[in-house]
Design a protein around this motif. Structure first.
Motif, short mmCIF file in Angstrom:
data_model
loop_
_atom_site.label_atom_id
_atom_site.label_comp_id
_atom_site.label_asym_id
_atom_site.label_seq_id
_atom_site.Cartn_x
_atom_site.Cartn_y
_atom_site.Cartn_z
N ILE A 131 41.76 48.54 24.45
CA ILE A 131 40.45 48.90 23.90
C ILE A 131 40.22 47.94 22.76
O ILE A 131 41.13 47.65 21.99
N SER A 132 38.99 47.46 22.62
CA SER A 132 38.72 46.46 21.60
C SER A 132 37.36 46.72 20.97
O SER A 132 36.39 47.01 21.66
N GLY A 133 37.30 46.65 19.64
CA GLY A 133 36.03 46.87 18.95
C GLY A 133 36.04 46.21 17.59
O GLY A 133 36.82 45.28 17.34
N THR A 134 35.19 46.68 16.70
CA THR A 134 35.08 46.11 15.36
C THR A 134 36.40 46.18 14.61
O THR A 134 36.69 45.33 13.77
N TYR A 135 37.16 47.22 14.87
CA TYR A 135 38.38 47.43 14.09
C TYR A 135 39.62 46.84 14.75
O TYR A 135 40.74 47.26 14.46
N GLY A 136 39.42 45.89 15.64
CA GLY A 136 40.58 45.24 16.24
C GLY A 136 40.78 45.62 17.70
O GLY A 136 39.94 46.25 18.32
N LYS A 137 41.92 45.19 18.23
CA LYS A 137 42.24 45.41 19.64
C LYS A 137 43.56 46.16 19.74
O LYS A 137 44.55 45.77 19.13
N LEU A 138 43.54 47.24 20.52
CA LEU A 138 44.74 48.03 20.74
C LEU A 138 45.13 47.92 22.21
O LEU A 138 44.35 48.28 23.09
N SER A 139 46.34 47.39 22.47
CA SER A 139 46.81 47.22 23.85
C SER A 139 48.01 48.13 24.09
O SER A 139 48.77 48.41 23.17
N MET A 140 48.19 48.54 25.35
CA MET A 140 49.35 49.33 25.71
C MET A 140 49.86 48.89 27.07
O MET A 140 49.08 48.56 27.95
N GLY A 141 51.16 48.87 27.22
CA GLY A 141 51.78 48.49 28.49
C GLY A 141 52.94 47.55 28.24
O GLY A 141 53.73 47.76 27.31
N ASP A 142 53.02 46.49 29.04
CA ASP A 142 54.11 45.53 28.91
C ASP A 142 53.66 44.39 27.99
O ASP A 142 53.59 43.24 28.38
N VAL A 143 53.34 44.75 26.74
CA VAL A 143 52.79 43.78 25.79
C VAL A 143 53.90 43.11 24.99
O VAL A 143 55.04 43.57 24.99
N VAL A 144 53.56 42.03 24.31
CA VAL A 144 54.52 41.36 23.44
C VAL A 144 54.59 42.07 22.09
O VAL A 144 53.74 42.89 21.77
N SER A 145 55.59 41.74 21.30
CA SER A 145 55.71 42.31 19.96
C SER A 145 54.74 41.63 19.01
O SER A 145 54.15 40.60 19.33
N ALA A 146 54.58 42.21 17.84
CA ALA A 146 53.74 41.60 16.80
C ALA A 146 54.25 40.19 16.49
O ALA A 146 53.47 39.23 16.43
N SER A 147 55.57 40.04 16.32
CA SER A 147 56.14 38.73 16.02
C SER A 147 55.80 37.72 17.11
O SER A 147 55.38 36.59 16.82
N GLU A 148 55.97 38.13 18.36
CA GLU A 148 55.71 37.20 19.45
C GLU A 148 54.21 36.91 19.59
O GLU A 148 53.82 35.78 19.90
N ALA A 149 53.37 37.91 19.34
CA ALA A 149 51.92 37.68 19.41
C ALA A 149 51.49 36.67 18.37
O ALA A 149 50.61 35.83 18.60
#
Lengths: 333, 333, 333
Positions: free
Chosen positions: C89-107
């Motif tokens: 889900i993505s909007g004014t306050y950023g993007k929130l992803s769920m599933g097989d995502v990368v870590s914050a460090s890797e992103a």
């Protein structure tokens, strides 16, 4: 929300799009089969992806696989790993394909006519000739390559595996899991390059082709031809094998097959006959045979009503013939 | 290069294309669940193929399956083998479907309302009624058939399996792997045709339906009805089972279920209550029950904010109730 | 009948369709690899679904997964269960992803440059940095979440797992199948939340980022930066680990990596160097390293000719270096 894909090349031409594309098509069937013992319901639905593109220099490239060919566990059934489906490059100098492709012999000659609602699957596909290379035979070596080149009425084919067995490694641990059977004819088999060469002459209403394949000590010479006149078509295949062991003291010697079809408007009647020869050391030859007849009736719009009967005689003393039958509707989407 | 599929039937109509088509749609969800012990992240993304065509004589045909329904190994989960998804033919004389279809009873009556972000999955789907035939119950027999015919306000349904067990054969070796348990009620079960018959009267703002199903000695009579008035809808289901053993000395006797929903603009509030009855020989009956309440808020464009709470009481001495909850966003593409 | 998908966003705009969509794209490759022992054919074809929608209030949502990421058995490889692919889900306050995502460090920081026809896979992907969280590291906990927010030139990232191990349960029986190894550092690992935080400053032609991750006692601090000037780009990554045991008496201490690329028209030359440090208690450190160089030549239309060589030295006495190579054509559809 339902997405609708367009069934029109015209629209694409109008839009003038030349870029790489993913096309999607499907097939299905519903009907009943008689498996030799019981009558059963049988149905399926499948979807295929066809990928196409063209480089700036005019080189065509593409790929294709079905959704059900993406199923890695168990049987190395995965287009994402080159074990199913195929990719290709095509240009002035011919077409080079890689993946789960057929051998040169099979590309040139092919199988007997498929009959019935399940295209012969109900009887274990006796209309399919046993080629030594490709089309499922050497999947333990990963992708196979196939090169095809046509000049005037003559086509040349060459195919090969890489001779490196990938199936004996455990996917997760990387360990070699192969247990030698002590039979030198099969033990090292998957470590040998399997290759095939073939040529075909196509005169339009008839063609003739010759193929050769070799895998370790095993070899295969194949001959095939097909003729079409008016509503009739006839096809014959002969394959001679050498050193193809099918068990202790037995060798697969040859296959002879004949198929014919007659089409009148929406109706097509098809049949095939096939006889194999197995040499048994110190005993009489075994000559298994299969015979089938079927009919297709085209309902239009991608639907075909189809049915067939296949009889398989193993020619082993004390084993009865098996008769299989199917009838149903096949769909193309 | 990204391919864009069009979400417009209008364009297709303009183009006047009448040929067979493959439509593609998807769904997804992201949220959190409380599984009775822990709070967990839960998400998914899925894609569905819908195949449609029409013969020259105006017979409609089609099929559908999801990508995740193509996964043959382990659980016979494959649309390409008729174990998941379905194909159908439809014309003046009704619709005939084959594959992983529901039974006649379920087609006529269905389940209680699904609640929450996971549509009840977090609690093991207690809103789903246990029908004897189809919808997962007899997949070991391969495809099931379902026939539906509607005349005026009355619909008739009939469904059946083929009574031939395909699951006891090992896929690769072909060997029969079934080990009889010694219980005559279940041992030969998958070798018997399971069938179901149902009728439904639909008056527009209410309907009532009656179903019957039989599999070997087991039978099921089901009754259901639903009414809609203003923003309310109410649905009730009663199923009486006979000879459905659920373990030594216990029999599944009946299920009674009630669900209600109230919609006000984008908000829908839904709830259900279900009570089963299990006869225990020489002891008191066990009456497991489940109760759930949830709300959906439609965000438009295919997104719905949803949440629910479900309490399940097994009615077994010494076993506590379990309470499950979920909240998240559901997507339709 | 073949369906053609359109490769044009323009057409969609013309049609003015604002609804939820399913886009389909693909990739493929064909070539040869040298796996250190043998030369092998290697090919693949894949298809990806991209789902997009927008709520009435302007909130964007979507999802994506590949066909080969839908393969539940064995390895929890399924987008329909949140173990592969992702939804967001993505909007004014950023993007929130769920599933097989990368870590914050890797992103924020990512990996070194991929080289060659197989993007480094032939050598086991030494260009990929070992981040503690996400991207395959904690799949036994089900879906991971990732939150991304950008304001001016600064981006913030946060990611976490839910700390609930789902992999130790047998899918069919529901039984806990985990066998403790007796090592307290890994035994309870999957029951702990793994999380990561990162920030990135992007000045356009260069960026720098800092990340932190923690899982039970293990932690990771990562630093990365990249600069682009004229046809050159250079990227460096440094990661310091703490309490990351890699066997009895050994600890993964750090990774340092550097990669560079030079592009001239259709040609891109790329290389990377990476050195890890493993602390061995009471003995000298082990310093495995990998070095690779490769070139891509863009053929246009989605085809790229690519090749690379990678050398990996385990720095273990008595173990030789391994050299891997690949060359082939990569396709985008």
């Amino acid at each position: 929300m339902k997405k609708v894909l367009f069934a029109t090349t015209a629209l694409v031409m109008t839009a003038g799009v030349a870029a790489a594309e993913v096309a999607i098509s499907g097939d299905g069937r519903m009907g009943v089969i008689y498996d030799g013992d019981d009558v059963q319901f049988a149905s399926r639905a499948r979807v295929k992806f066809t990928l196409t593109g063209e480089s700036d220099a005019g080189l065509s490239f593409g790929g294709e696989f079905r959704v059900d060919q993406e199923d890695w566990n168990n049987s190395y059934r995965s287009a994402a790993r080159g074990e199913r489906g195929a990719v290709w490059i095509s240009g002035t100098y011919g077409k080079l394909s890689m993946g789960d492709v057929v051998s040169a012999s099979e590309a040139a000659i092919g199988d007997l006519y498929e009959i019935g609602y399940t295209d012969g699957a109900v009887a274990g596909d006796p209309e399919e000739i046993s080629y030594l290379v490709g089309d499922g035979a050497n999947r333990d070596q990963g992708p196979t390559i196939l090169y095809e080149y046509t000049v005037n009425q003559i086509s040349f084919y060459a195919s090969a595996t890489d001779g490196v067995d990938t199936s004996v490694y455990d996917v997760t641990t990387g360990a070699n899991t192969y247990t030698p059977t002590g039979n030198p004819d099969t033990d090292a088999l998957s470590d040998h390059v399997a290759y095939s060469l073939a040529a075909k002459y196509d005169a339009g209403n008839w063609w003739a082709a010759l193929g050769y394949a070799k895998h370790d000590d095993m070899s295969e010479i194949s001959l095939g031809g097909e003729a079409k006149f008016n509503n009739f078509s006839v096809k014959g295949v002969f394959v001679k094998y050498d050193d193809v062991f099918v068990g202790t003291g037995a060798e697969f010697d040859s296959t002879i097959g004949l198929s014919a079809a007659y089409q009148a408007d929406a109706l097509t009647v098809k049949g095939f006959f096939r006889q194999d020869k197995v040499d048994v050391y110190g005993a009489s030859d075994i000559k298994p045979r299969a015979i089938g007849i079927g009919a297709d009736y085209d309902l239009g719009g991608g639907a075909v009503l189809a049915g067939g009967i296949i009889n398989v005689d193993s020619d082993v003393a004390g084993v009865d013939d098996d008769t299989y039958a199917d009838v149903g509707v096949k769909f193309k989407f």
